[in-house]
Write an enzyme that holds these catalytic residues in place. Sequence first.
Site, mmCIF file in Angstrom:
data_model
loop_
_atom_site.group_PDB
_atom_site.id
_atom_site.type_symbol
_atom_site.label_atom_id
_atom_site.label_comp_id
_atom_site.label_asym_id
_atom_site.label_seq_id
_atom_site.Cartn_x
_atom_site.Cartn_y
_atom_site.Cartn_z
ATOM 1 N N GLY A 76 20.113 6.277 -27.291
ATOM 2 C CA GLY A 76 18.701 5.932 -27.400
ATOM 3 C C GLY A 76 18.056 5.524 -26.093
ATOM 4 O O GLY A 76 16.928 5.915 -25.804
ATOM 5 N N HIS B 81 -1.926 18.981 -27.562
ATOM 6 C CA HIS B 81 -1.880 20.138 -26.659
ATOM 7 C C HIS B 81 -1.814 19.675 -25.214
ATOM 8 O O HIS B 81 -2.243 18.562 -24.867
ATOM 9 C CB HIS B 81 -3.117 21.020 -26.865
#
Length: 211
Positions: free
Chosen positions: A73, A139
């Site tokens: 992690g 995006h």
Amino acid sequence: MSDQLVIVGAGGLGRILHDWLSRDAALRQRADIVGFLDTRPDPALPPGLDCPLLGNPLDYQIQPGQLFVSAVGAPALRKQLLDPLQAQGAAFLRYVERAIVGARTELGEGVFMMPGVEVGTDSRIDAFAFLDTATLIGHDVVIGSHCMIGAMSFVAGGVHIGDSVTVHPRAVIAKGVHIGAGATIGIGSVVVKDVPPDVTVFGNPARIIST
């Protein structure tokens, strides 16, 4: 012949990935999970988990046909443990089978996306980034190498996230924000302005709480 899939990291994330990958019938047709690598000599694997500890990733000698997946992690520790394997030419699994990835988006080696991840068009996710469950990426986003993006986070369009950044669950990063390398975004934070490298921010709006 099936690949031998080795999970780097036998902690909580390693056990989650073992469980999830074991359920993926398509993956299991081409790869068998053969064990874990971990720096701890006894990571206390549950008795019902039939998957052995194969060794320490810092000195492990890779074998023919082995394919690796990162389950560490902390970004800095992930890089430290994967670098020796990369130096030997190890191959790493790129897993995006349960995610939606937009057109012309580039994915680096070892990128792992949990179920429900959506990435918009014309983005770039660099090597060994991990995107947890139900994360939404807009995006034209860049996510650097070894980043950890927590579950149900939202990253708006045009955001640039540097290498080795940790974004904790349910964080929101506003459009066009730049996050410096090594930074940490606290759980549930709303980031509306650029974050310098190597700091921790928290809150709504997010403010620097430690350096």
